[in-house]
Design a protein around this motif. Structure first.
Motif, short mmCIF file in Angstrom:
data_model
loop_
_atom_site.label_atom_id
_atom_site.label_comp_id
_atom_site.label_asym_id
_atom_site.label_seq_id
_atom_site.Cartn_x
_atom_site.Cartn_y
_atom_site.Cartn_z
N ILE A 60 0.82 -1.22 0.00
CA ILE A 60 0.00 0.00 0.00
C ILE A 60 0.85 1.26 0.00
O ILE A 60 0.35 2.33 -0.36
CB ILE A 60 -0.98 0.03 1.19
N TRP A 61 2.12 1.20 0.41
CA TRP A 61 2.98 2.38 0.35
C TRP A 61 3.75 2.44 -0.97
O TRP A 61 4.57 3.33 -1.17
CB TRP A 61 3.94 2.41 1.54
N GLY A 62 3.44 1.49 -1.89
CA GLY A 62 4.05 1.53 -3.22
C GLY A 62 5.54 1.31 -3.22
O GLY A 62 6.22 1.61 -4.21
N ASP A 63 6.10 0.79 -2.10
CA ASP A 63 7.54 0.58 -1.97
C ASP A 63 8.30 1.89 -2.20
O ASP A 63 9.40 1.89 -2.77
CB ASP A 63 8.03 -0.52 -2.91
N GLY A 64 7.68 2.97 -1.77
CA GLY A 64 8.33 4.28 -1.88
C GLY A 64 8.01 5.13 -0.66
O GLY A 64 8.05 4.65 0.46
N ASP A 65 7.65 6.38 -0.88
CA ASP A 65 7.28 7.26 0.22
C ASP A 65 5.94 7.90 -0.11
O ASP A 65 5.16 7.33 -0.88
CB ASP A 65 8.37 8.31 0.47
N CYS A 66 5.68 9.09 0.42
CA CYS A 66 4.38 9.72 0.21
C CYS A 66 4.15 10.14 -1.25
O CYS A 66 3.02 10.45 -1.63
CB CYS A 66 4.23 10.94 1.12
N ASP A 67 5.23 10.14 -2.04
CA ASP A 67 5.10 10.52 -3.45
C ASP A 67 4.93 9.31 -4.36
O ASP A 67 4.86 9.45 -5.58
CB ASP A 67 6.33 11.31 -3.89
N VAL A 68 4.89 8.11 -3.78
CA VAL A 68 4.76 6.88 -4.57
C VAL A 68 3.48 6.17 -4.17
O VAL A 68 3.16 6.10 -2.99
CB VAL A 68 5.98 5.95 -4.35
N ASP A 69 2.74 5.67 -5.15
CA ASP A 69 1.44 5.06 -4.86
C ASP A 69 1.46 3.59 -5.26
O ASP A 69 2.40 3.10 -5.89
CB ASP A 69 0.34 5.80 -5.63
N ASP A 70 0.37 2.91 -4.91
CA ASP A 70 0.22 1.49 -5.26
C ASP A 70 -0.74 1.31 -6.43
O ASP A 70 -1.19 0.20 -6.69
CB ASP A 70 -0.26 0.70 -4.05
N TYR A 71 -1.08 2.40 -7.14
CA TYR A 71 -1.95 2.39 -8.31
C TYR A 71 -3.39 2.02 -7.97
O TYR A 71 -4.13 1.56 -8.84
CB TYR A 71 -1.39 1.47 -9.40
N CYS A 72 -3.76 2.22 -6.71
CA CYS A 72 -5.14 2.03 -6.29
C CYS A 72 -5.61 3.30 -5.58
O CYS A 72 -5.08 3.63 -4.51
CB CYS A 72 -5.28 0.82 -5.36
N GLU A 73 -6.57 4.01 -6.16
CA GLU A 73 -6.98 5.30 -5.61
C GLU A 73 -7.64 5.17 -4.25
O GLU A 73 -7.62 6.12 -3.46
CB GLU A 73 -7.93 6.00 -6.59
N ASP A 74 -8.24 4.03 -3.96
CA ASP A 74 -8.98 3.91 -2.70
C ASP A 74 -8.13 3.36 -1.56
O ASP A 74 -8.65 3.01 -0.50
CB ASP A 74 -10.24 3.06 -2.88
N THR A 75 -6.81 3.27 -1.74
CA THR A 75 -5.90 2.98 -0.62
C THR A 75 -5.06 4.23 -0.41
O THR A 75 -4.20 4.55 -1.23
CB THR A 75 -4.99 1.78 -0.92
N PRO A 76 -5.28 4.98 0.68
CA PRO A 76 -4.53 6.22 0.91
C PRO A 76 -3.03 5.98 0.88
O PRO A 76 -2.54 4.92 1.27
CB PRO A 76 -4.99 6.65 2.32
N VAL A 77 -2.29 7.00 0.42
CA VAL A 77 -0.84 6.86 0.33
C VAL A 77 -0.25 6.74 1.73
O VAL A 77 -0.79 7.25 2.71
CB VAL A 77 -0.21 8.05 -0.42
N ALA A 78 0.86 6.02 1.80
CA ALA A 78 1.58 5.83 3.06
C ALA A 78 3.06 6.03 2.81
O ALA A 78 3.55 5.82 1.69
CB ALA A 78 1.31 4.44 3.63
#
Length: 674
Positions: free
Chosen positions: A285-303
């Motif tokens: 869910i954190w997209g293996d990044g930081d707050c600027d990286v997403d998991d490509y799912c809009e309904d999971t808030p960035v982490a």
């Protein structure tokens, strides 16, 4: 304390390298804190990176996400045009085969987990992937989704034969499996057709080596790939590495099956829910990044990073809307905290299930339908070829299972080594579904070899299907390290972290010695008296999993004889390694293992065996007795010459033993008749 993740560990390691390169003065030493067991939940990201490098960019994230985004958009458009919802009640069922890799423990003990524990995991998957009300997989979140995926333990194998969906292999490693070893050795030797089955391997320990440090994992999965791009598909090595690997203490649910052995916080089967999410295309869910990286799912808030424990109200990216979805299966929170897949995650899974290689064929697999059974059907697997530590002898370990409906009481098994055919006769009693291990000791020579095995007959007649009868495996033997000496010197040069070092030296005669931990950079030199005709085993470990050379000082270990012959050395060994060496006996300057031992040849033999007795043997044998593998006497006679021949042409193919009897001693030799 913030959880150490693979990404953050690599950042820290890179920072340490930079710091070390730029520092002009000695840095203040910060004591190591040993990485907790299974500090890293998931190794899927590094697995994907390795496959990407090995397949010339096939697992490129940008290419995959570009491809998948188009598939997800098409799926959304079709849903909108048909005015359908995501919950269409079109449930797909995925056949699962669980490969249990153990090291000889009884079923239900250690990593050789029971069928009930395995079934508890399947139950959890079906609850989590269906958002089943009244279970741990239920949530009332408005974005929560029933993934409409169910799982079954396979009922038919790739040959169409009946199966339990559980296959056990005695090929475990006490030191665990590094990811590369799993992908290049264990998986290719055991995998079922990945286009028809979700393969799951349950093992004792898994780790990934990064910067010389062995990071333990709870599990990892092969990420799906795209289709339709020329030049990027069809690599067989990639198919061999497909599937999911999970540590045994993370597999199953202690609530459903409390008799198992589980991790303290990951004990409700959510490691499998997480890894299978990766298998079907979900990212952390954190997209293996930081707050600027997403998991490509809009309904999971960035982490900003992975979460641990279960801390309600966590908001690691306060400038972005929404709290961290700590209850999502794709986070690293405790199992008790997790209960949700979202609608957008479901869209990704559906797109992968419909379009990705080795995913799109799973829904139409026949693996969940009952397979064919026969009355007399033996099934054969090669568990391992164990090489003796201080000789070229080895033991073939085969797994014989009763796949038929009738009790199995006898089986003739053909095995050949490099083309030399031999037969092993097994007798016993195996009820349908039961299995047993057969151990065949062999005398070998150094080099590469090929083992082929197959079942010839069962219960006195033909095996009714040959589809599960034949297996092959390559193996190699190296010359043992041996020396003639009365003393050895053991040297341990500790590195900057001496308190992480421990070692043991044991002998086949019961000898035992141990050492460590040490002061930093301590030099330990010990002179040890050794006995002849003993095999010694030296094992050294490092608590921090980075060895004693070379990142944290120039540590090493060295074992040599009083005559300065090197027996074992090393230092860059990660979590640990084991070396063996044999001490031989000297009589008048000649090795008595060769001079004073009876030699039996040829071996294997077809018509005649010879045993040759050295002329200087002080206690000559006066008679011999030949036994078969069941202990029955096959022949006997007097020893009348220094070299004597015995006719064995009438013996059935198999393993036999010759016992030479003297006035106050005896010696037993083994040979194989073919």
């Amino acid at each position: 304390m913030k959880k150490i993740t693979l990404r953050s560990w690599m950042v820290v390691a890179a920072g340490l390298v930079t710091l070390g390169a730029s520092a002009q003065q000695k840095q203040t030493k910060v004591k190591h804190t040993a990485i907790p067991n299974y500090a890293n939940h998931c190794g899927t990201t590094v697995h994907t990176e390795r496959l990407n490098a090995a397949t010339n960019g096939k697992y490129n994230d940008q290419q995959f996400e570009s491809w998948l985004a188009g598939k997800v958009a098409d799926l959304k458009a079709r849903n909108a045009a048909s005015k359908s919802t995501l919950n269409t009640n079109t449930v797909v069922t995925i056949p699962v085969v669980v490969h249990v890799i153990h090291d000889g423990d009884a079923v239900g003990t250690g990593e050789n987990i029971s069928a009930a524990q395995i079934q508890s995991q399947i139950t959890v998957l079906n609850q989590d992937y269906s958002r089943q009300e009244g279970t741990n997989g239920w949530n009332d979140n408005p974005v929560g989704a029933d993934m409409e995926i169910q799982f079954c333990l396979a009922q038919r194998d790739p040959n169409g034969l009946a199966t339990t969906g559980i296959v056990r292999y005695n090929m475990g490693d006490a030191n665990g499996f590094e990811m590369t070893e799993m992908d290049t050795t264990i998986k290719p030797a055991t995998i079922w057709d990945p286009e028809q089955y979700l393969n799951i391997w349950v093992v004792k320990d898994i780790y990934v080596e990064v910067f010389g440090v062995q990071l333990p994992l709870a599990g990892y999965s092969a990420f799906p790939t795209m289709s339709g791009l020329d030049g990027l598909d069809g690599l067989s090595t990639e198919a061999d590495a497909d599937g999911v690997v999970i540590g045994s203490m993370f597999f199953g649910s202690h609530q459903i099956y409390p008799e198992g052995t589980y991790d303290e916080t990951r004990n409700l089967g959510r490691t499998a829910s997480h890894e299978i999410g990766h298998f079907f295309g979900l990212r952390h869910i954190w997209g293996d990044g930081d707050c600027d990286v997403d998991d490509y799912c809009e309904d999971t808030p960035v982490a900003a990073d992975a979460n641990s424990g279960c801390v309600a109200g966590t908001d690691s990216c306060p400038d972005s809307p929404g709290l961290d979805m700590i209850e999502n299966y794709m986070d690293y929170t405790d199992d008790m905290c997790q209960n949700i897949f979202t609608q957008d995650q479901k869209l990704r899974m559906q797109a992968v299930l419909q379009n990705s290689p080795r995913r799109s064929t799973l829904a139409s697999s026949l693996g969940c339908q009952p397979g064919i059974t026969y009355d007399n059907d033996g099934s054969l697997n090669i568990n391992a070829v164990d090489i003796a530590g201080c000789s070229t002898n080895y033991t073939i370990r085969l797994n014989l299972a009763n796949a038929g409906n009738s009790t199995l009481t006898a089986a003739d098994i053909n095995y050949d080594i490099d083309g030399t055919p031999l037969t092993y006769v097994w007798t016993g009693s195996l009820a349908p579904g039961e299995e047993t291990e057969i151990q065949i000791p062999m005398e070998g020579v150094a080099g590469s070899h090929m083992l082929n095995v197959n079942i010839l007959t069962v219960n006195g007649g033909g095996d009714q299907t040959a589809l599960n009868d034949t297996k092959s495996r390559a193996f190699s033997i190296t010359d043992p390290v041996t020396a003639i000496t009365q003393q050895i010197t053991l040297t341990i040069q500790a590195d900057d972290w001496g308190d992480e070092i421990a070692w043991t030296l044991t002998g086949s005669n019961g000898y035992s010695l141990s050492g460590g931990p040490y002061e930093d950079n301590y030099l330990d030199v010990q002179t040890i008296t050794v006995e002849p005709n003993v095999c010694y085993t030296f094992t050294i470990t490092d608590e921090y999993n980075d060895g004693i050379c070379c990142a944290e000082g120039e540590g090493y270990y060295l074992i040599k004889t009083a005559e300065n012959v090197e027996l074992a050395t090393g230092g860059d060994y990660g979590s640990g390694e084991t070396k063996t060496f044999g001490i031989l006996e000297e009589v008048n300057g000649v090795d008595s293992n060769k001079l004073n031992s009876v030699r039996l040849f040829p071996n294997p033999a077809n018509t005649t065996i010879n045993f040759e007795i050295p002329a200087n043997m002080t206690n000559m044998p006066d008679s011999y007795t030949i036994y078969n593998s069941l202990g029955q006497v096959m022949g006997n006679g007097a020893v009348t010459a220094g070299r004597q021949s015995v006719n064995v042409a009438g013996f059935a193919n198999g393993v036999y033993f010759v016992k030479l009897n003297g006035s106050n001693n005896s010696q037993t030799l083994q040979f194989i008749k073919y």
